[in-house]
Design an enzyme around this catalytic site. Structure first.
Site, PDB file in Angstrom:
ATOM      1  N   ASP A 120       3.483   3.677   8.037  1.00  0.00           N
ATOM      2  CA  ASP A 120       2.141   3.753   8.639  1.00  0.00           C
ATOM      3  C   ASP A 120       2.013   3.060   9.985  1.00  0.00           C
ATOM      4  O   ASP A 120       1.396   3.584  10.907  1.00  0.00           O
ATOM      5  CB  ASP A 120       1.049   3.258   7.670  1.00  0.00           C
ATOM      6  N   ARG A 121       2.602   1.885  10.097  1.00  0.00           N
ATOM      7  CA  ARG A 121       2.425   1.125  11.338  1.00  0.00           C
ATOM      8  C   ARG A 121       3.471   1.477  12.398  1.00  0.00           C
ATOM      9  O   ARG A 121       3.534   0.830  13.433  1.00  0.00           O
ATOM     10  CB  ARG A 121       2.427  -0.375  11.038  1.00  0.00           C
ATOM     11  N   ARG A 149      -2.240   1.035  13.053  1.00  0.00           N
ATOM     12  CA  ARG A 149      -2.003   2.235  12.240  1.00  0.00           C
ATOM     13  C   ARG A 149      -3.214   3.155  12.261  1.00  0.00           C
ATOM     14  O   ARG A 149      -4.337   2.729  12.521  1.00  0.00           O
ATOM     15  CB  ARG A 149      -1.643   1.865  10.807  1.00  0.00           C
ATOM     16  N   LYS A 192      -7.457   2.126   6.240  1.00  0.00           N
ATOM     17  CA  LYS A 192      -6.856   2.537   4.965  1.00  0.00           C
ATOM     18  C   LYS A 192      -6.967   4.038   4.748  1.00  0.00           C
ATOM     19  O   LYS A 192      -6.660   4.526   3.655  1.00  0.00           O
ATOM     20  CB  LYS A 192      -7.537   1.800   3.793  1.00  0.00           C
ATOM     21  N   SER A 241       0.810  -1.219   0.000  1.00  0.00           N
ATOM     22  CA  SER A 241       0.000   0.000   0.000  1.00  0.00           C
ATOM     23  C   SER A 241       0.840   1.264   0.000  1.00  0.00           C
ATOM     24  O   SER A 241       0.488   2.249  -0.638  1.00  0.00           O
ATOM     25  CB  SER A 241      -0.885   0.045   1.247  1.00  0.00           C
ATOM     26  N   HIS A 244      -5.692 -10.790   3.732  1.00  0.00           N
ATOM     27  CA  HIS A 244      -4.586 -11.013   4.681  1.00  0.00           C
ATOM     28  C   HIS A 244      -4.942 -12.015   5.779  1.00  0.00           C
ATOM     29  O   HIS A 244      -4.054 -12.493   6.481  1.00  0.00           O
ATOM     30  CB  HIS A 244      -4.206  -9.699   5.378  1.00  0.00           C
ATOM     31  N   ASP A 298      -8.032  -6.618   0.304  1.00  0.00           N
ATOM     32  CA  ASP A 298      -6.745  -6.691   0.984  1.00  0.00           C
ATOM     33  C   ASP A 298      -6.878  -7.124   2.441  1.00  0.00           C
ATOM     34  O   ASP A 298      -6.235  -8.066   2.885  1.00  0.00           O
ATOM     35  CB  ASP A 298      -6.056  -5.328   0.930  1.00  0.00           C
ATOM     36  N   ASP A 313      -3.959  -1.033  -5.753  1.00  0.00           N
ATOM     37  CA  ASP A 313      -2.587  -0.691  -5.365  1.00  0.00           C
ATOM     38  C   ASP A 313      -1.616  -1.865  -5.477  1.00  0.00           C
ATOM     39  O   ASP A 313      -0.406  -1.665  -5.535  1.00  0.00           O
ATOM     40  CB  ASP A 313      -2.553  -0.080  -3.952  1.00  0.00           C
ATOM     41  N   HIS A 314      -2.143  -3.083  -5.482  1.00  0.00           N
ATOM     42  CA  HIS A 314      -1.325  -4.308  -5.589  1.00  0.00           C
ATOM     43  C   HIS A 314      -2.280  -5.478  -5.509  1.00  0.00           C
ATOM     44  O   HIS A 314      -3.453  -5.307  -5.166  1.00  0.00           O
ATOM     45  CB  HIS A 314      -0.290  -4.412  -4.449  1.00  0.00           C
TER      46      HIS A 314
HETATM   47  O1  LIG Z   1       0.526  -3.613   6.918  1.00  0.00           O
HETATM   48  C1  LIG Z   1      -0.145  -4.496   6.382  1.00  0.00           C
HETATM   49  O2  LIG Z   1      -1.338  -4.699   6.644  1.00  0.00           O
HETATM   50  C2  LIG Z   1       0.545  -5.403   5.393  1.00  0.00           C
HETATM   51  O3  LIG Z   1       1.849  -5.639   5.804  1.00  0.00           O
HETATM   52  C3  LIG Z   1       0.597  -4.769   4.056  1.00  0.00           C
HETATM   53  O4  LIG Z   1      -0.679  -4.383   3.600  1.00  0.00           O
HETATM   54  P1  LIG Z   1      -0.921  -2.997   2.872  1.00  0.00           P
HETATM   55  O5  LIG Z   1       0.353  -2.673   2.171  1.00  0.00           O
HETATM   56  O6  LIG Z   1      -2.030  -3.297   1.893  1.00  0.00           O
HETATM   57  O7  LIG Z   1      -1.308  -2.006   3.880  1.00  0.00           O
HETATM   58 MN   LIG Z   2      -2.797  -2.128  -0.042  1.00  0.00          MN
HETATM   59 MN   LIG Z   3      -2.257  -5.410   2.407  1.00  0.00          MN
END
Ligand SMILES: O=C(O)[C@H](O)COP(=O)(O)O
Ligand SMILES: [Mn+2]
Ligand SMILES: [Mn+2]
Length: 557
Positions: free
Chosen positions: A287-288, A212, A360, A80, A433, A429, A470-471
């Protein structure tokens, strides 16, 4: 906001201004061959399916991984951060993973201000390293941690404590044991060479530390208690035993392992963070880490009771928030993502609405704007966050807030107050996961319903839509061998893929406002996410800056 000439975009010679554009990012939505592990294929997704009829003129595939998004190699899946950075900035920047690789390979990391600052604690105190332990390459990489530990020991660190967060999200579930064994072997070698080095605490990344966008401070608190206070519900003598044992608990997997501390023979935690210590957080992705960084750095802090706020020398692997300058000390300078499309469009009077749910939200704002929080021009922009559910794994609520995001976008479009309405729809996403295939199918269906809602609104205002991702993630939920067949583990079991993929993502344009003759060009060799910004600028009636990656569209008579 006065628009200086440097920010003024030229008018597009053929495309008009004033169309409402819906810009939809489906998180984790790649394109893959149909089979039982392709949750997008197996979900009813009529809105997204119908777009494919426009191929190749209004539906195509673009690259979302590897060098196309600034990652070190073509084996690096997209994520992301790099995906939204590329989408928003319109150029490819060498990203954190790559910058850290370079700084470690050249040794420059150890000559920088950040490392010098933390190394002042080496003589008398402990160096703590905190971060995600895997080779996922999304937030961190174990090989970078290994180099950091080695380099620190060579430069005088005498006492090292590592606080690990187990992954299972960017890598296979269960792989944590191997990573902990690798790290333990390294630390044992250091001990033989006279360095007092140990793992001190741990926990699963989704339950400990790595929250996050302020979704759930409890996650950060659990990490604080273990890392700083040396307190956790589980105590073990070594980390391999900890991870193996905790994985057997009902429902526990690598992502959700409960927090633990490592204790000595007398039951005392071996590595709480205390006054005088150095702390390096070895994740490069932002982000995290932002919430954890606030807890470590801010004197004034009211998100949870820290009990003790040790006076430490703290540095991030990177600076995680350029606007907040957080943390103030860091080992490697982050990519300087400047002149993003959001900033240009704000200078050129484009009114923007951006929305997602909490998990997100920063993707379509912070990442989109080049890792920068806040508005460029608050008179022209509105960012709306829909609170995510917290404390659950999203297979339990696979619809998440997709419909609420769709509704907010619809209302923003119909209000006539915005030129660009940008959303991230997280379901493919976030549920992908979890590795729960059935739930991911439900997630994809919900995402598609939100897309349909936005299309309907665009239809009403005679606007334009741009849909992309995004992926990859939900389109392939199984680990495969080189021939593409599902790979079995030693026990002959399928290995469910919780991570992103290397797959391309779709992009589609359409809507009644799309000018006659607009279609995707066929002359770009390997278009990727970074080509989207110029495309969107064109659809707003502007020509993108010269150094942007080329637009994906052309206008034929
Ligand atoms: O942080 C996460 O949730 C994963 O490592 C990556 O997911 P994201 O890139 O879609 O946030
Ligand atoms: Mn993503
Ligand atoms: Mn992801």
């Amino acid at each position: 906001m006065a628009t200086s000439s440097a920010w003024k975009l030229d008018d597009h010679p053929k495309l008009p201004k004033g169309k409402t554009i819906a810009l939809i990012v489906l998180d984790g939505w790649g394109e893959s061959a149909p089979d039982q592990y392709n949750c997008i294929h197996n979900a009813p997704t009529p809105a997204m399916d119908s777009l494919k009829h426009g191929a190749p003129d209004t539906w195509t595939l673009i690259k979302a991984h590897g060098t196309a998004v600034g990652l070190p190699t073509e084996d690096d899946m997209g994520n992301s951060e790099v995906g939204h950075n590329a989408l928003g900035a319109g150029r490819i920047f060498a990203q954190g993973a790559k910058l850290c690789d370079k700084a470690l390979a050249s040794g420059k990391i150890f000559d920088g201000e950040g490392f010098k600052y933390v190394s002042e604690s080496f003589e008398k105190s402990t160096l703590h390293l905190v971060g995600l332990l895997s080779d996922g390459g999304v937030h961190s990489r174990i090989d970078q941690l290994q180099l950091l530990i080695k380099g620190s020991a060579e430069r005088g660190a005498k006492r090292i404590r590592v606080h690990i967060l187990t992954d299972g999200r960017d890598v296979l579930d269960g792989s944590s044991v191997g990573f902990v064994e690798t790290l333990e072997a390294d630390l044992a070698t250091l001990r033989e060479n006279g360095v007092d080095a140990q793992i001190a605490s741990g926990g699963g990344r989704m339950y400990v530390t790595l929250d996050r966008y302020e979704n759930d401070w409890e996650v950060v608190k659990r990490g604080w208690d273990a890392q700083v206070l040396g307190e956790a519900p589980h105590k073990f003598k070594n980390a391999v035993e900890a991870v193996k044992t905790l994985r057997k608990e009902p429902g526990a997997n690598d992502q959700y392992l409960p927090p633990f501390v490592i204790v000595d023979d007398s039951g005392k935690a071996v590595g709480p963070i205390v006054d005088g210590d150095a702390v390096v957080t070895f994740n490069f992705r932002a982000d995290r880490m932002v919430m954890h960084a606030k807890a470590l750095e801010y004197e004034d802090f009211d998100k949870f009771d820290r009990v003790r706020f040790p006076k430490i020398r703290y540095a991030g692997m990177l600076q995680y928030d350029g606007e907040l300058k957080l943390p103030s000390r860091y080992l490697v300078s982050p990519p300087e993502i400047d002149r993003t499309s959001g900033e240009y469009l704000a200078h050129n009077g484009v009114r923007t609405f951006a929305c997602s749910e909490t998990v997100k939200f920063g993707h379509v704002t912070f990442f989109w704007n080049g890792n920068r929080s806040g508005y460029f021009n608050e008179k022209l922009e509105e960012y709306v966050e829909i609170p995510s559910d917290s404390g659950i794994s999203f297979n339990v609520q696979p619809k998440m807030k997709a419909l609420e995001i769709g509704e907010k976008a619809r209302d923003a479009i119909l209000s006539g107050k915005f030129d660009q309405v940008r959303v991230n729809i997280p379901n493919g996403d976030m549920v992908g996961h979890t590795g729960d295939i059935e739930a991911t199918v439900v997630a994809c269906e919900a995402a598609d319903l939100a897309v349909k809602m936005i299309f309907d609104a665009i239809e009403q205002v005679k606007g334009i839509y741009v849909v992309t991702a995004d992926h990859g993630n939900a389109e392939d939920m199984v680990k495969r061998d080189k021939s593409g067949k599902p790979a079995l583990d030693k026990e002959g079991k399928l290995q469910i893929l919780t991570s992103h993929t290397l797959k391309p993502v779709p992009i589609a344009i359409g809507g009644p406002g799309l000018s006659q003759g607009v279609r995707f060009r066929k002359d770009l060799e390997t278009p990727g996410l970074a080509n989207v910004a110029a495309t969107v600028m064109n659809l707003h009636g502007f020509v993108a800056p010269d150094d942007y990656e080329p637009t994906l569209i052309e206008v034929v008579e």
